[in-house]
Design a protein around this motif. Structure first.
Motif, mmCIF file in Angstrom:
data_model
loop_
_atom_site.group_PDB
_atom_site.id
_atom_site.type_symbol
_atom_site.label_atom_id
_atom_site.label_comp_id
_atom_site.label_asym_id
_atom_site.label_seq_id
_atom_site.Cartn_x
_atom_site.Cartn_y
_atom_site.Cartn_z
ATOM 1 N N ARG A 4 -43.257 -52.149 45.002
ATOM 2 C CA ARG A 4 -42.155 -51.906 44.945
ATOM 3 C C ARG A 4 -41.513 -53.505 46.235
ATOM 4 O O ARG A 4 -42.701 -54.592 45.896
ATOM 5 C CB ARG A 4 -42.571 -51.216 46.594
ATOM 6 N N LEU A 5 -40.452 -53.721 46.823
ATOM 7 C CA LEU A 5 -39.785 -54.635 47.746
ATOM 8 C C LEU A 5 -40.486 -54.730 48.955
ATOM 9 O O LEU A 5 -40.878 -53.716 49.649
ATOM 10 C CB LEU A 5 -38.396 -54.383 47.216
ATOM 11 N N TRP A 106 -35.799 -53.943 35.245
ATOM 12 C CA TRP A 106 -36.084 -53.699 36.250
ATOM 13 C C TRP A 106 -34.919 -52.284 37.624
ATOM 14 O O TRP A 106 -34.172 -53.115 37.201
ATOM 15 C CB TRP A 106 -36.799 -53.971 37.267
ATOM 16 N N ALA A 107 -35.798 -51.510 37.431
ATOM 17 C CA ALA A 107 -34.275 -50.560 37.798
ATOM 18 C C ALA A 107 -35.084 -50.395 39.694
ATOM 19 O O ALA A 107 -36.198 -49.779 39.996
ATOM 20 C CB ALA A 107 -34.886 -49.101 37.503
ATOM 21 N N VAL A 108 -34.128 -50.978 40.389
ATOM 22 C CA VAL A 108 -34.609 -51.655 42.032
ATOM 23 C C VAL A 108 -33.635 -50.818 42.641
ATOM 24 O O VAL A 108 -32.457 -51.838 42.298
ATOM 25 C CB VAL A 108 -34.878 -52.405 42.210
ATOM 26 N N GLY A 109 -33.293 -49.583 43.526
ATOM 27 C CA GLY A 109 -32.806 -49.277 44.068
ATOM 28 C C GLY A 109 -31.552 -48.463 43.623
ATOM 29 O O GLY A 109 -32.249 -48.175 42.312
ATOM 30 N N THR A 110 -30.415 -48.955 43.077
ATOM 31 C CA THR A 110 -29.324 -48.709 42.301
ATOM 32 C C THR A 110 -28.708 -49.600 41.700
ATOM 33 O O THR A 110 -27.615 -49.320 40.627
ATOM 34 C CB THR A 110 -27.938 -47.876 42.926
ATOM 35 N N ALA A 111 -30.040 -50.776 41.872
ATOM 36 C CA ALA A 111 -29.504 -51.698 40.404
ATOM 37 C C ALA A 111 -30.577 -51.574 39.636
ATOM 38 O O ALA A 111 -31.405 -51.417 39.689
ATOM 39 C CB ALA A 111 -29.532 -52.914 41.199
ATOM 40 N N GLY A 157 -32.976 -52.607 48.679
ATOM 41 C CA GLY A 157 -33.501 -52.703 49.983
ATOM 42 C C GLY A 157 -35.193 -52.492 50.293
ATOM 43 O O GLY A 157 -35.897 -52.123 49.358
ATOM 44 N N ALA A 158 -35.724 -53.222 51.312
ATOM 45 C CA ALA A 158 -37.444 -52.785 51.068
ATOM 46 C C ALA A 158 -37.248 -51.670 51.537
ATOM 47 O O ALA A 158 -37.212 -51.108 51.810
ATOM 48 C CB ALA A 158 -37.615 -54.111 52.673
ATOM 49 N N GLY A 159 -38.442 -52.103 51.299
ATOM 50 C CA GLY A 159 -39.052 -50.493 50.218
ATOM 51 C C GLY A 159 -39.149 -49.945 49.366
ATOM 52 O O GLY A 159 -39.361 -48.836 48.916
ATOM 53 N N ASP A 160 -38.184 -50.610 48.371
ATOM 54 C CA ASP A 160 -37.456 -49.488 47.026
ATOM 55 C C ASP A 160 -38.198 -49.941 46.433
ATOM 56 O O ASP A 160 -38.738 -51.197 46.285
ATOM 57 C CB ASP A 160 -36.664 -50.267 46.948
ATOM 58 N N PRO A 161 -38.462 -48.458 45.263
ATOM 59 C CA PRO A 161 -39.302 -48.623 44.370
ATOM 60 C C PRO A 161 -38.456 -50.034 43.243
ATOM 61 O O PRO A 161 -37.360 -50.013 43.311
ATOM 62 C CB PRO A 161 -39.917 -47.595 43.512
ATOM 63 N N VAL A 162 -40.141 -50.384 42.741
ATOM 64 C CA VAL A 162 -39.382 -51.508 41.723
ATOM 65 C C VAL A 162 -40.053 -51.227 40.482
ATOM 66 O O VAL A 162 -41.499 -50.953 39.734
ATOM 67 C CB VAL A 162 -40.225 -52.765 41.418
#
Length: 214
Positions: A4-5, A106-111, A157-162
């Motif tokens: 996670r971030l 890496w899928a992080v948030g919607t990016a 954002g912070a807390g988003d899974p990676v």
């Protein structure tokens, strides 16, 4: 454990003698921000980049560094190294950044992000930390963090899974590329078989090996 971030960090304008660009300004001093942040093909929205000849651009749009590696340096130097201390946009936890394969997505948030290359330490980094021999020590440690290109714009954002959603079979990692291009040149030939590696690096490898372009 899912990575996670732990923080998303944006560069502030720092003026100093050690700053890299001609104007004496650097964006290496990055600070955590609250809430989701937009990520564009050109980088993280709101991030300041000083020396654009060597920083930024599509292949270096986002820089990630692992909290675990930051912890090693904090113990080594006997000082606190908060998120952003390495000039990273993304501070991660439980993500094998050094072991990430070039081209890994890496899928992080919607990016959607793609690992491109390791970070190369510079005099600006040494000046920012006030550690004159940092380049030598950082190179020996060989935990450089990873640059990423943005394949799909979005927010994170912070807390988003990676989430690692794709990993190329060639197996050449960020750490391998860093070692090959610094202290272990015998590893260089394998880099020619990594299509996701940015072309400027592949060209440098060809020159060092005396190999004609394909």
């Amino acid at each position: 454990m899912t990575g996670r971030l732990t923080a998303v960090n944006l560069g502030t304008v720092t003026e100093a003698e050690w700053a890299g660009d001609a104007s004496g300004r650097s964006g290496i001093d990055k600070r955590p921000v609250d809430g989701p942040v937009a990520v564009r093909f050109t980088g993280v929205a709101g991030d300041f980049i000083g020396e654009r000849a060597h920083h930024g651009g599509p292949d270096q749009a986002v820089y990630a560094y692992a909290e675990e590696d930051a912890g090693w340096w904090a113990a080594e130097l006997g000082r606190s190294l908060p998120p952003g201390a390495f000039g990273e946009n993304l501070s991660t936890y439980a993500v094998d950044v050094t072991g990430a394969v070039i081209g890994e997505r890496w899928a992080v948030g919607t990016a959607l992000l793609e690992v491109t290359k390791p970070r190369t330490p510079c005099t600006t980094f040494a000046g920012f930390w006030g550690v004159p021999d940092l380049i030598k020590r950082f190179t020996a440690r060989a935990a450089p963090g990873a640059y990423l290109r943005v394949l799909r714009e979005g927010e994170l954002g912070a807390g988003d899974p990676v989430q690692v959603v794709d990993r190329p079979a060639h197996g050449v990692s960020v750490g391998y590329v860093f070692r090959a291009t610094t202290l272990e040149p015998e590893l260089l030939p394998a880099l020619l078989d990594v299509p996701e590696l940015p072309e400027p690096i592949r060209e440098k490898v060809r020159r060092r090996l005396g190999v004609a372009p394909a």
